[in-house]
Design an enzyme around this catalytic site. Structure first.
Site, short mmCIF file in Angstrom:
data_model
loop_
_atom_site.label_atom_id
_atom_site.label_comp_id
_atom_site.label_asym_id
_atom_site.label_seq_id
_atom_site.Cartn_x
_atom_site.Cartn_y
_atom_site.Cartn_z
N HIS A 304 0.84 -1.13 -0.06
CA HIS A 304 0.01 0.06 -0.12
C HIS A 304 0.85 1.32 0.08
O HIS A 304 1.88 1.39 0.69
CB HIS A 304 -1.08 -0.02 1.09
CG HIS A 304 -0.57 -0.12 2.51
ND1 HIS A 304 -0.06 1.33 3.14
CD2 HIS A 304 -0.12 -0.96 3.46
CE1 HIS A 304 0.19 1.01 4.28
NE2 HIS A 304 0.24 -0.35 4.71
N ASP A 316 6.31 0.76 6.53
CA ASP A 316 4.94 0.59 6.24
C ASP A 316 4.32 1.51 5.53
O ASP A 316 3.95 2.64 5.98
CB ASP A 316 4.12 0.55 7.75
CG ASP A 316 2.80 0.05 7.82
OD1 ASP A 316 2.11 -0.19 6.73
OD2 ASP A 316 1.96 0.27 8.65
N GLU A 350 -5.15 2.09 2.70
CA GLU A 350 -5.11 0.78 3.18
C GLU A 350 -5.26 1.32 4.85
O GLU A 350 -6.09 0.84 5.38
CB GLU A 350 -3.88 0.12 3.19
CG GLU A 350 -3.71 -1.12 3.68
CD GLU A 350 -3.34 -1.41 5.28
OE1 GLU A 350 -3.67 -2.19 5.80
OE2 GLU A 350 -2.87 -0.27 5.94
N ASP A 378 3.02 -6.64 3.51
CA ASP A 378 2.66 -5.48 4.46
C ASP A 378 3.23 -5.60 6.03
O ASP A 378 2.53 -5.21 7.05
CB ASP A 378 1.25 -5.08 4.21
CG ASP A 378 0.92 -3.75 5.09
OD1 ASP A 378 1.85 -2.75 5.36
OD2 ASP A 378 -0.28 -3.65 5.46
N HIS A 448 3.81 2.88 12.59
CA HIS A 448 2.96 3.95 12.87
C HIS A 448 3.60 5.17 13.80
O HIS A 448 2.85 5.80 14.45
CB HIS A 448 1.60 3.61 13.38
CG HIS A 448 0.92 2.56 12.36
ND1 HIS A 448 -0.37 2.27 12.57
CD2 HIS A 448 0.97 2.16 10.99
CE1 HIS A 448 -0.92 1.37 11.75
NE2 HIS A 448 -0.17 1.44 10.56
ZN LIG Z 1 0.85 -1.31 6.19
#
Ligand SMILES: [Zn+2]
Ligand SMILES: *[C@@H]1O[C@H](CO)[C@@H](O)[C@H](O)[C@H]1NC(C)=O
Ligand SMILES: *[C@@H]1O[C@H](CO)[C@@H](O)[C@H](O)[C@H]1NC(C)=O
Ligand SMILES: *[C@@H]1O[C@H](CO)[C@@H](O)[C@H](O)[C@H]1NC(C)=O
Ligand SMILES: *[C@@H]1O[C@H](CO)[C@@H](O)[C@H](O)[C@H]1NC(C)=O
Length: 487
Positions: A304, A316, A350, A378, A448
Site C-alpha cells: 500500500h 509500512d 489501506e 505489508d 505507525h
Molecule cells: Zn501497512
C-alpha cells in the site's frame, strides 16, 4: 511474524465484526483460522511428480532472477528506489497532498521503467490531525508525547482537562465504570501481540465513552519504546458519544499507572485539533506485464502506497510497494514474459481500513475467475523467512514446489495462513493468497511512529525480498494451469 490472534476470546461480537470488516491491517488473518473457511479440496489437477517436474523446470530462471536481484545489476535497486521515493515525498496519509504526489511519482517512475501503468479512481477518507498536545498537570507538570488516532474527533480549542482513571484492561474498565464519569481514561494495557492488543487502540474510545469518560489516552501498541507514540486507526461505535482519543507512550502510560497505584491524583489537559474533512479523490496505482498466452488471467502482487502522517512510511508500507514494482522490473529486465499477466497494485487508503482494496474488489470481482493468486507484502521487508500461503490443498502442493526454487536465498518455508488487509476479500472469496513473512521482530517497534524511516531498511534484505516476490509471481503466472481454488 505469526500473529497469535486471540481476538475472538477478548472482544464482544460487534468488535469482531468490525475487525473483519477491514478496520486494520494484521488483524484479519484471524478470519482464516475459523472452521467456517478451513481449506478443504479434493481437486487435484496434476499428480505430485508431474507438479514437481513442471515447477522444477523453473530452477534456472529462478536462479537468474536471484542472481540479478541479489548480486547483479539490480543489487540495492529496490532500496535506492524506496529511499528516493520516501526522501522526496515523505509520509502520505490518506487524503493528503503528499499521497497525491506519491501516486504521481510512482505512476511516472513505473512508466519510465517500461511497464504498462494506469490509475483506478477511489474516494478515500480525509482525516487531519491538526495541532495537538497533552500535559500532565497533577501531581507534577510534565508534557506527554501523543499522537491523535486516525478518525478521532478533536477537543474544544481550550482542550479537555480532567482527572485521569488508569486501567489495564477492558475488564478493569467495566469493574470501575462508576469511577470513569467525567474522567480521561488512560489504558495501560500490556503488549501481548499486535493483533490482540490493537483492540485497545481500535475500540478504547467507545468503550470508555460508554462509561462516561470525556477522552481516552491509549498506551501505544508496541513491544518496544523510546518514548515514541504510535498512531493508527480507531473506530467509533455507532450510537456511542465520540470522544477524543490519542495514543501515549509506553513510558508515560506506565508512569501514570504507578502514580495511580500510589493513590496520587492525576490531572491531564489534552488539546487536539483533529477533524474529518470530506472524502478525497485518490487512485490505486496499477502496473502490468501482460501475459502472452492468457492476458486476462492475473497474478496480483501488492503493497500500500499510503502511510500514516509520521515518519517516512518506509517500512509500512514503502517496502512492500517497492518490492512489488521491483519484481516486475526484474522479470522485464531478464526479457521474461509469463503466460498470465503480472499486475502490481499499489493500494490507496489501506490505513483507513483497506478502502482502495475494497473499491478494487468491487470493481474487479466480476472477473474473479481470472484471478490466479493474490500477494501482499505489508509486514516489513526485512530478512525473508518464508511465504505464508492460504489456498486449496492442490494449490499448496504446487506452492511447496515453487518455494523450493528459493533455496539459493535460504528461504524454504511455505507457511499456513496468508494475511493482508488488501488481499483479504479475494482470499475470503476463495482465491489463493500469499504474504511475505520476514524476520520482523522489530516491525512493531517502528510501526505507525516517527521511527518508520529509511534507517530501518536494509538494501540486501530488500534484494532478497524482491527476488522471492519475483520468483513466486513469475513462476505461478507461467505455469500451465491456474492454481486450484477452494471449492
Ligand atoms: Zn501497512
Ligand atoms: C470431490 O470430487 C468429486 C469427484 O470429482 C466431486 O463430485 C465432488 O464435488 C468433489 N468435492 C469437493 C469438496 O470438491
Ligand atoms: C549495495 O550496498 C552495499 C552496502 O549496503 C554496498 O556494499 C554495495 O557495493 C552496493 N552495491 C551496489 C551495486 O551499489
Ligand atoms: C473483465 O474481463 C474482461 C475480459 O477480459 C475485460 O474486458 C473487462 O474490462 C474486465 N473488467 C474489469 C473491471 O477489469
Ligand atoms: C544462505 O545460507 C548460507 C549458509 O548459511 C550462506 O553462506 C549464504 O550466504 C546464504 N545465502 C544468502 C543469499 O543469504
Amino acid at each position: 511474524m505469526a500473529l497469535e490472534v486471540k481476538v475472538a476470546f477478548l472482544l464482544p461480537l460487534f468488535m469482531i465484526v468490525m475487525l473483519s470488516l477491514g478496520s486494520d491491517s494484521h488483524t484479519l488473518s484471524e478470519r482464516f483460522r475459523s472452521p467456517a473457511i478451513r481449506v478443504v479440496s479434493n481437486e487435484t489437477t496434476k499428480k505430485a511428480p508431474d507438479v514437481a517436474a513442471e515447477v522444477g523446470r523453473y530452477e534456472d530462471v529462478a536462479k537468474r532472477i536471484i542472481e540479478l536481484a541479489v548480486f547483479g545489476a539490480a543489487q540495492n535497486r529496490s532500496y535506492r528506489r524506496l529511499a528516493d521515493f520516501t526522501d522526496t515525498i515523505g509520509n502520505r496519509v490518506s487524503g493528503s497532498r503528499n499521497l497525491e504526489m506519491a501516486i504521481k511519482y510512482m505512476y511516472t517512475a513505473m512508466k519510465q521503467d517500461g511497464l504498462d501503468v494506469h490509475l483506478e479512481p477511489v474516494k478515500i477518507p480525509h482525516w487531519v490531525r491538526g495541532k495537538e498536545s497533552a500535559e500532565m498537570i497533577m501531581p507534577r507538570a510534565k508534557s506527554l508525547a501523543i499522537l491523535g488516532l486516525g478518525s478521532s474527533v478533536g477537543t474544544p480549542p481550550e482542550g479537555v482537562e480532567a482527572e485521569v482513571l488508569v486501567v489495564q484492561s477492558f475488564e478493569e474498565l467495566k469493574r470501575r465504570a462508576s469511577e470513569a464519569t467525567g474522567r480521561i481514561v488512560v489504558f495501560n494495557q500490556p503488549f501481548i501481540s499486535y493483533s490482540e492488543t490493537v483492540a485497545y487502540r481500535a475500540f478504547g474510545a467507545s468503550e470508555a465513552a460508554k462509561v462516561g469518560a470525556v477522552a481516552t489516552l491509549i498506551r501505544s501498541v508496541t513491544p518496544f519504546s523510546i518514548n515514541s507514540p504510535h498512531t493508527g486507526l480507531q473506530i467509533y461505535q455507532d450510537g456511542v458519544k465520540r470522544i477524543p482519543t490519542a495514543c501515549i507512550t509506553v513510558e508515560d502510560a506506565e508512569l501514570m499507572w504507578r502514580l495511580a497505584q500510589n493513590k496520587q491524583k492525576i490531572v491531564v489537559r489534552l488539546i487536539m485539533g483533529a477533524q474529518t474533512l470530506p472524502d478525497a479523490d485518490s487512485f490505486n496505482t496499477v502496473a502490468e506485464i501482460r501475459g502472452w498466452q492468457h492476458p486476462e488471467q492475473v497474478v496480483l502482487l501488492s503493497g500500500h502506497l499510503d502511510s500514516w502522517d509520521v515518519g517516512q512510511g518506509a517500512m509500512d508500507d514503502g517496502g512492500g510497494v517497492m518490492i512489488s514494482w521491483e519484481a516486475l522490473s526484474l522479470i522485464k529486465d531478464l526479457g521474461l514474459r509469463p503466460r498470465r499477466t503480472l499486475r502490481a497494485v499499489l493500494w490507496t487508503g489501506e490505513e483507513q481500513g483497506g478502502v482502495g482494496a475494497q473499491q478494487y474488489f468491487n470493481l474487479h470481482k466480476e472477473n474473479i475467475s481470472n484471478f490466479d493468486l493474490v500477494m501482499e507484502s505489508d509486514l516489513g521487508t526485512f530478512t525473508p523467512m518464508g511465504l505464508q500461503f492460504l489456498g486449496s490443498e492442490a494449490a499448496r502442493k504446487v506452492m511447496e514446489e515453487v518455494i523450493k526454487l528459493l533455496a539459493p536465498i535460504n528461504v524454504t518455508k511455505l507457511e499456513t495462513d496468508a494475511e493482508g488487509t488488501d488481499i483479504f476479500l479475494w482470499m475470503q472469496a476463495g482465491i489463493p493468497g500469499a504474504s511475505l513473512h520476514v524476520a520482523d521482530s522489530r516491525y512493531f517497534w517502528f510501526h505507525h511512529s516517527e521511527g518508520d524511516t529509511m534507517t530501518v531498511q536494509d538494501p540486501h534484505d530488500m534484494d532478497l525480498c524482491s527476488a522471492l516476490w519475483a520468483v513466486v509471481a513469475y513462476v505461478v503466472a507461467d505455469l500451465e494451469d491456474m492454481l486450484a481454488r477452494r471449492p
